[in-house]
Scaffold this motif. Structure first.
Motif, PDB file in Angstrom:
ATOM      1  N   SER A 174      40.414   8.715   3.126  1.00  0.00           N
ATOM      2  CA  SER A 174      39.605   8.195   4.087  1.00  0.00           C
ATOM      3  C   SER A 174      38.300   8.087   3.249  1.00  0.00           C
ATOM      4  CB  SER A 174      39.484   8.924   5.396  1.00  0.00           C
ATOM      5  OG  SER A 174      38.784  10.184   5.170  1.00  0.00           O
TER       6      SER A 174
ATOM      7  N   TYR B  17      46.246   2.695   3.349  1.00  0.00           N
ATOM      8  CA  TYR B  17      46.337   2.615   4.867  1.00  0.00           C
ATOM      9  C   TYR B  17      45.785   3.666   5.807  1.00  0.00           C
ATOM     10  CZ  TYR B  17      48.573   2.268   9.591  1.00  0.00           C
ATOM     11  OH  TYR B  17      48.827   2.209  10.787  1.00  0.00           O
ATOM     12  N   SER B  18      45.055   3.434   6.891  1.00  0.00           N
ATOM     13  CA  SER B  18      44.474   4.703   7.431  1.00  0.00           C
ATOM     14  C   SER B  18      44.663   4.179   9.064  1.00  0.00           C
ATOM     15  CB  SER B  18      42.874   4.714   7.295  1.00  0.00           C
ATOM     16  OG  SER B  18      42.407   5.621   8.033  1.00  0.00           O
ATOM     17  N   PRO B  19      45.577   5.054  10.009  1.00  0.00           N
ATOM     18  CA  PRO B  19      45.747   4.531  11.022  1.00  0.00           C
ATOM     19  C   PRO B  19      44.623   4.442  12.152  1.00  0.00           C
ATOM     20  CG  PRO B  19      47.021   6.364  10.444  1.00  0.00           C
ATOM     21  CD  PRO B  19      46.062   6.390   9.417  1.00  0.00           C
ATOM     22  N   ASN B  20      44.501   3.574  13.043  1.00  0.00           N
ATOM     23  CA  ASN B  20      43.393   3.406  14.010  1.00  0.00           C
ATOM     24  C   ASN B  20      43.670   4.417  15.056  1.00  0.00           C
ATOM     25  OD1 ASN B  20      41.148   2.654  15.568  1.00  0.00           O
ATOM     26  ND2 ASN B  20      42.455   0.913  16.287  1.00  0.00           N
TER      27      ASN B  20
ATOM     28  N   VAL C  11      43.141   5.956  18.793  1.00  0.00           N
ATOM     29  CA  VAL C  11      42.847   5.526  20.035  1.00  0.00           C
ATOM     30  C   VAL C  11      43.027   6.710  21.147  1.00  0.00           C
ATOM     31  CG1 VAL C  11      42.733   3.869  21.911  1.00  0.00           C
ATOM     32  CG2 VAL C  11      42.604   3.090  19.580  1.00  0.00           C
TER      33      VAL C  11
ATOM     34  N   TYR D 121      46.696  -0.814  26.560  1.00  0.00           N
ATOM     35  CA  TYR D 121      46.497  -0.872  24.961  1.00  0.00           C
ATOM     36  C   TYR D 121      47.647  -1.015  24.503  1.00  0.00           C
ATOM     37  CZ  TYR D 121      45.130   0.578  20.456  1.00  0.00           C
ATOM     38  OH  TYR D 121      45.084   0.684  18.954  1.00  0.00           O
TER      39      TYR D 121
ATOM     40  N   ASP E 155      53.152   4.991  11.408  1.00  0.00           N
ATOM     41  CA  ASP E 155      52.008   6.041  11.648  1.00  0.00           C
ATOM     42  C   ASP E 155      52.738   7.438  11.610  1.00  0.00           C
ATOM     43  OD1 ASP E 155      50.114   4.059  11.683  1.00  0.00           O
ATOM     44  OD2 ASP E 155      49.665   4.158  13.844  1.00  0.00           O
TER      45      ASP E 155
ATOM     46  N   GLU F 210      48.197   5.552  20.230  1.00  0.00           N
ATOM     47  CA  GLU F 210      47.418   5.868  21.290  1.00  0.00           C
ATOM     48  C   GLU F 210      47.590   7.273  21.983  1.00  0.00           C
ATOM     49  OE1 GLU F 210      48.174   3.628  24.606  1.00  0.00           O
ATOM     50  OE2 GLU F 210      45.822   3.719  25.368  1.00  0.00           O
TER      51      GLU F 210
ATOM     52  N   SER G  62      34.377  12.296  17.379  1.00  0.00           N
ATOM     53  CA  SER G  62      35.430  11.826  16.704  1.00  0.00           C
ATOM     54  C   SER G  62      36.691  12.696  17.151  1.00  0.00           C
ATOM     55  CB  SER G  62      35.302  12.243  15.103  1.00  0.00           C
ATOM     56  OG  SER G  62      35.495  13.793  15.059  1.00  0.00           O
TER      57      SER G  62
END
Lengths: 226, 226
Positions: free
Chosen positions: A26, A36-39, A41, A73, A165, A203, A221
């Protein structure tokens, strides 16, 4: 001081290695282009009902259909315009409990611990859909009333994730992982159920008590850990 | 697989050492006879009010005194028979909010996050007594009403401990430590404020949201960690 003689559990070692790898990935410089970096939520799941087609007819009238109040979502999931009143065994009630659509095979009410205590229902912590042996309640809609024999739960905290992911984190479907929320009251939620499915987006769902306990709205965070 | 080359933060090392020492001390065989082991108690602090002598007179009448409903775990502290109604800015209210005695120099209302949202008050997380800049509310008693200009908070999770227990854990007054609650929804509460005083007994206070988030009533064990 030397640390060599301290035996370190394999699990803990793996956690550290994963974390280091993630941190390396990251930070800009050393990461391969396009890494790749997961988002991640994290959303709060307020009290809600999942409704069966039969109960939808009873509570809202013959031919009633759920209509979209707000898309959620997860693809295809929505908060419906329709709400119900949930009534506990001592005639205490909570009004305006929103239905989440689409309809499902079995009706289910998901409450926070605070809600369950307010209603006087001893709702157990369960993964969604595992209703066997859970308490019921009375549900009232504009066109009728149903008595649920079971299905009142506190939803077990969980994370939805697609296989990509899951691979990134090294998680399996059904595994329990940890969620750390960093805030003025930083909290590590352990026993977060991992649910992997190609239909899912990444999520986490926690309930309102959990969100308040970690002050999620003011969190700086969040991270998922093995 | 060897673990020798993994650098380990000193903090983490200390945690492991402390945990091992505690485990050794708590298992029968190897422990020295009479080894001290603190009695860690975790209690849920429901919404309550601390009241000033002046407000006591206004809310309950001239000459009113607090009377004991139930003694609390900390010496000299009690839940009073007296309760008040707390009213938020949009005239939403919570009835039967219990006063904790004895009276204090300044009135203060401690709510859970769920309570604060229900009342429409944006109550910050604060250590008890740090009221500067916090919102107020209206408080109603049987003999009158007061408008608090400030003092509505979500109490920061904290642990009371006497100096002997602080020595045992290696904690200082004002330090943030961690509480792990093991249950069906195991949770590590970080940022637990450590308050050391010779008058205290060892006791953690968390609010109702936090207790529900970790299912405290069904917890199998609790531990304090650096």
């Amino acid at each position: 001081m030397t640390v060599m003689n301290i035996p370190m559990p394999r699990e803990q070692l793996e956690r550290i290695v994963r974390q280091v790898v993630r941190e390396r990935l990251s930070t800009g410089g050393a990461a391969p282009v396009g890494a790749y970096s997961p988002n991640l939520v994290v959303n709060t799941s307020a009290r809600h009902m999942h409704i069966s087609p039969e109960h939808l007819q009873t509570l809202f009238g013959h031919g009633a259909e759920l209509t979209v109040y707000r898309w959620l979502y997860q693809p295809g999931e929505f908060a419906a315009e329709q709400t119900v009143t949930v009534i506990g065994p001592r005639r205490r009630m909570i009004e305006k409990v929103r239905i989440l659509g689409p309809a499902r095979p079995a009706s289910q009410i998901e409450l926070s611990g605070t809600d369950a205590i307010a209603l006087g229902i001893d709702a157990p912590v369960r993964p969604s859909g595992q209703a066997s042996g859970t308490p019921g309640c009375v549900v009232m809609g504009p066109a009728g009333v149903v008595q649920l024999d079971q299905g009142v739960i506190r939803a077990e905290r969980h994370v939805h994730m697609p296989p990509a992911d899951a691979d990134y984190y090294g998680f399996q479907d059904g595994q329990y992982v940890r969620l750390r929320v960093i805030s003025s009251c930083t909290t590590m939620f352990e026993r977060v159920l991992c649910r992997v499915d190609p239909k899912f987006l990444l999520e986490v769902h926690i309930d309102t008590d959990e969100a308040n306990a970690c002050d999620l709205p003011n969190a700086t965070s969040v991270e998922l850990l093995a």
